[in-house]
Design a protein around this motif. Sequence first.
Motif, PDB file in Angstrom:
ATOM      1  N   THR A 210       0.874  -1.205   0.064  1.00  0.00           N
ATOM      2  CA  THR A 210       0.205  -0.039  -0.097  1.00  0.00           C
ATOM      3  C   THR A 210       0.815   1.132   0.032  1.00  0.00           C
ATOM      4  OG1 THR A 210      -1.745  -1.137   1.100  1.00  0.00           O
ATOM      5  CG2 THR A 210      -1.821   1.259   1.412  1.00  0.00           C
ATOM      6  N   TYR A 211       0.631   2.212  -0.619  1.00  0.00           N
ATOM      7  CA  TYR A 211       1.257   3.282  -0.902  1.00  0.00           C
ATOM      8  C   TYR A 211       0.328   4.675  -0.539  1.00  0.00           C
ATOM      9  CZ  TYR A 211       4.600   0.897  -3.681  1.00  0.00           C
ATOM     10  OH  TYR A 211       5.573  -0.181  -4.018  1.00  0.00           O
ATOM     11  N   GLN A 212       1.043   5.616   0.029  1.00  0.00           N
ATOM     12  CA  GLN A 212       0.270   6.858   0.409  1.00  0.00           C
ATOM     13  C   GLN A 212       1.001   7.981  -0.321  1.00  0.00           C
ATOM     14  OE1 GLN A 212      -1.705   6.097   2.693  1.00  0.00           O
ATOM     15  NE2 GLN A 212      -2.690   8.096   3.205  1.00  0.00           N
ATOM     16  N   LEU A 213       0.198   8.542  -1.239  1.00  0.00           N
ATOM     17  CA  LEU A 213       0.539   9.764  -2.003  1.00  0.00           C
ATOM     18  C   LEU A 213      -0.023  11.048  -1.151  1.00  0.00           C
ATOM     19  CD1 LEU A 213       0.550  10.374  -5.818  1.00  0.00           C
ATOM     20  CD2 LEU A 213      -0.389  12.047  -4.360  1.00  0.00           C
ATOM     21  N   THR A 214       0.993  11.946  -0.799  1.00  0.00           N
ATOM     22  CA  THR A 214       0.831  13.208  -0.019  1.00  0.00           C
ATOM     23  C   THR A 214       1.037  14.539  -1.018  1.00  0.00           C
ATOM     24  OG1 THR A 214       1.427  12.187   2.045  1.00  0.00           O
ATOM     25  CG2 THR A 214       1.122  14.555   1.974  1.00  0.00           C
ATOM     26  N   ALA A 215       0.107  15.372  -1.145  1.00  0.00           N
ATOM     27  CA  ALA A 215       0.350  16.452  -2.118  1.00  0.00           C
ATOM     28  C   ALA A 215       1.097  17.492  -1.218  1.00  0.00           C
ATOM     29  CB  ALA A 215      -0.986  16.991  -2.620  1.00  0.00           C
ATOM     30  N   LEU A 216       2.278  17.950  -1.766  1.00  0.00           N
ATOM     31  CA  LEU A 216       3.136  18.923  -0.976  1.00  0.00           C
ATOM     32  C   LEU A 216       3.065  20.243  -1.549  1.00  0.00           C
ATOM     33  CD1 LEU A 216       6.497  16.927  -1.139  1.00  0.00           C
ATOM     34  CD2 LEU A 216       4.716  16.908   0.516  1.00  0.00           C
ATOM     35  N   ASP A 217       2.577  20.321  -2.898  1.00  0.00           N
ATOM     36  CA  ASP A 217       2.337  21.548  -3.576  1.00  0.00           C
ATOM     37  C   ASP A 217       1.611  21.437  -4.861  1.00  0.00           C
ATOM     38  OD1 ASP A 217       2.580  24.474  -3.957  1.00  0.00           O
ATOM     39  OD2 ASP A 217       4.132  24.099  -5.482  1.00  0.00           O
ATOM     40  N   CYS A 238      -2.029  22.260 -14.515  1.00  0.00           N
ATOM     41  CA  CYS A 238      -1.992  22.093 -12.899  1.00  0.00           C
ATOM     42  C   CYS A 238      -0.704  21.346 -13.003  1.00  0.00           C
ATOM     43  CB  CYS A 238      -3.271  21.525 -12.506  1.00  0.00           C
ATOM     44  SG  CYS A 238      -3.055  20.680 -10.772  1.00  0.00           S
ATOM     45  N   MET A 239       0.028  21.657 -11.776  1.00  0.00           N
ATOM     46  CA  MET A 239       1.380  21.191 -11.573  1.00  0.00           C
ATOM     47  C   MET A 239       1.187  20.964 -10.072  1.00  0.00           C
ATOM     48  SD  MET A 239       5.262  22.112 -11.926  1.00  0.00           S
ATOM     49  CE  MET A 239       6.588  21.152 -11.388  1.00  0.00           C
ATOM     50  N   MET A 240       1.273  19.366  -9.757  1.00  0.00           N
ATOM     51  CA  MET A 240       1.520  18.801  -8.347  1.00  0.00           C
ATOM     52  C   MET A 240       2.558  18.357  -7.926  1.00  0.00           C
ATOM     53  SD  MET A 240      -1.184  16.078  -6.714  1.00  0.00           S
ATOM     54  CE  MET A 240      -0.891  14.695  -7.501  1.00  0.00           C
ATOM     55  N   THR A 241       3.079  18.662  -6.856  1.00  0.00           N
ATOM     56  CA  THR A 241       4.447  18.200  -6.335  1.00  0.00           C
ATOM     57  C   THR A 241       3.992  17.083  -5.176  1.00  0.00           C
ATOM     58  OG1 THR A 241       5.806  20.178  -6.922  1.00  0.00           O
ATOM     59  CG2 THR A 241       6.516  18.524  -5.152  1.00  0.00           C
ATOM     60  N   TYR A 242       4.427  15.946  -5.115  1.00  0.00           N
ATOM     61  CA  TYR A 242       3.877  14.846  -4.327  1.00  0.00           C
ATOM     62  C   TYR A 242       4.941  14.237  -3.597  1.00  0.00           C
ATOM     63  CZ  TYR A 242       4.370  11.818  -8.151  1.00  0.00           C
ATOM     64  OH  TYR A 242       5.060  11.056  -9.151  1.00  0.00           O
ATOM     65  N   ARG A 243       4.861  13.336  -2.576  1.00  0.00           N
ATOM     66  CA  ARG A 243       5.610  12.610  -1.851  1.00  0.00           C
ATOM     67  C   ARG A 243       5.062  11.196  -1.984  1.00  0.00           C
ATOM     68  NH1 ARG A 243       6.575  14.582   2.631  1.00  0.00           N
ATOM     69  NH2 ARG A 243       8.404  15.448   2.569  1.00  0.00           N
ATOM     70  N   LEU A 244       5.593  10.014  -2.463  1.00  0.00           N
ATOM     71  CA  LEU A 244       4.960   8.630  -2.566  1.00  0.00           C
ATOM     72  C   LEU A 244       5.629   7.982  -1.327  1.00  0.00           C
ATOM     73  CD1 LEU A 244       2.910   7.066  -3.951  1.00  0.00           C
ATOM     74  CD2 LEU A 244       4.875   6.033  -5.314  1.00  0.00           C
ATOM     75  N   THR A 245       4.920   7.354  -0.613  1.00  0.00           N
ATOM     76  CA  THR A 245       5.464   6.615   0.673  1.00  0.00           C
ATOM     77  C   THR A 245       4.934   5.212   0.731  1.00  0.00           C
ATOM     78  OG1 THR A 245       5.519   8.784   1.776  1.00  0.00           O
ATOM     79  CG2 THR A 245       6.030   6.650   3.267  1.00  0.00           C
ATOM     80  N   PRO A 246       5.887   4.250   0.538  1.00  0.00           N
ATOM     81  CA  PRO A 246       7.076   4.430   0.438  1.00  0.00           C
ATOM     82  C   PRO A 246       7.675   4.722  -1.019  1.00  0.00           C
ATOM     83  CG  PRO A 246       6.368   1.981   0.483  1.00  0.00           C
ATOM     84  CD  PRO A 246       5.062   3.017   1.004  1.00  0.00           C
ATOM     85  N   ALA A 247       8.769   5.071  -1.198  1.00  0.00           N
ATOM     86  CA  ALA A 247       8.951   5.495  -2.588  1.00  0.00           C
ATOM     87  C   ALA A 247       9.109   4.394  -3.593  1.00  0.00           C
ATOM     88  CB  ALA A 247      10.627   6.010  -2.472  1.00  0.00           C
ATOM     89  N   GLU A 316      13.150  11.222  -0.009  1.00  0.00           N
ATOM     90  CA  GLU A 316      13.020  10.196  -1.088  1.00  0.00           C
ATOM     91  C   GLU A 316      11.531  10.119  -1.501  1.00  0.00           C
ATOM     92  OE1 GLU A 316      14.634   5.840  -1.985  1.00  0.00           O
ATOM     93  OE2 GLU A 316      14.438   6.315   0.157  1.00  0.00           O
ATOM     94  N   GLY A 317      11.427   9.899  -2.681  1.00  0.00           N
ATOM     95  CA  GLY A 317       9.880   9.751  -3.233  1.00  0.00           C
ATOM     96  C   GLY A 317       9.144  10.908  -3.761  1.00  0.00           C
ATOM     97  N   VAL A 318       9.768  12.309  -3.550  1.00  0.00           N
ATOM     98  CA  VAL A 318       9.409  13.312  -3.870  1.00  0.00           C
ATOM     99  C   VAL A 318       9.514  13.609  -5.436  1.00  0.00           C
ATOM    100  CG1 VAL A 318       9.448  15.869  -3.828  1.00  0.00           C
ATOM    101  CG2 VAL A 318       9.917  14.659  -1.841  1.00  0.00           C
TER     102      VAL A 318
END
Length: 357
Positions: A210-217, A238-247, A316-318
């Motif tokens: 399972t992965y978690q995608l979090t919107a950073l910007d 639209c541009m979205m910067t995100y972090r995927l956890t785990p990468a 990592e994962g950004v």
Amino acid sequence: MRHEHRRWKVCFGKNFWGTQEENDPGEELRVDREFEWHGYKWRIPAVYRCRQGLVVDFAMEVPQEELRAYMEKWGLTEDGECNRTLTRAEEQQMEQENPLNVGFCAELELNGMRLHSRDGCGAGYLPGEMAGDDTVAAFRRHYGLDETTVWKFWRESYPWATRSRKSCSKRFRVLEVRLEAELEQHPAGRFRTPAVGGSVTLHEPGNAQTYQLTALDVRSETLELPDCDGWERPNCFCMMTYRLTPAAENFFLSDCAEGDHPHRRPRNLPPERAALEKKYGLEPQGEGDAAIAVIGGADGPTAVFCTVRGSADEAEGVAAACSSCYFEPVEPEHITWQAAFCRRPCAGAVVPLLAAP
């Protein structure tokens, strides 16, 4: 009806249909190698030694029942036309499932040196359908392949590793081909753009992870495009910067919508000419007919391709993803994203072709 068969000649860097005139033909080295890979039966009948490098012919056997089931599933006619309208996702899935569209990368290793393909081409052979295509049929005839079988042919050209005479070895101690399947996309769900700090949960198909995608910007952007060809192209996205956890490697986001199509800019025409164009639907001519090469085509939507990985100092994962382009400013919450994980459908393979006794 008898066909006038041309003399078999294979030249470096030439496809099946291009003229071979004024090109030095390669020396044919029969290898007749058969193997199974990627779920199909393969043959490498011959390698050609040319002045510029090596040419390798590949043939893949496709079961007729598999091709027939594929055509029935997607409503394809005998000439390959689809009899129903497909969504963007369906078109991608149809292309990925096409048994005549197996993607692979092949490298040669000659006497310890790696040779990379520079030019290549492919063609399909359908029993009874290609009788008039002497070029494709000649491939089958020359190698004595079954005329009742569906085949996919490839021809790859490999320049010598260096310009040194040493790399143009006349004696092949070891020659082998290294095959690697191309990445395939596997959809992992759709979601609307989350607010900054918001998250969505994603599941990789066929994997319990399972992965978690979090919107950073998240922000709307506008491109500054040149105006030199008479076309107006959408430039808002639209541009979205995100972090995927785990990468995860080979993770991609794309806009589910196609975006807006480019259109011609209105012109100031003499009244009589404007009236004629409007009445008869005439297409304006001139410099505006040039092909669009910036970010889109005249007959298709415009898209922005962007993958921005985080720097070494960032977590990592950004990464970042861009939507399709539109004429009006984009409201991020209206964008629906398609998540996908890419992986290779099978392991690679090493196939020996020639070896010194």
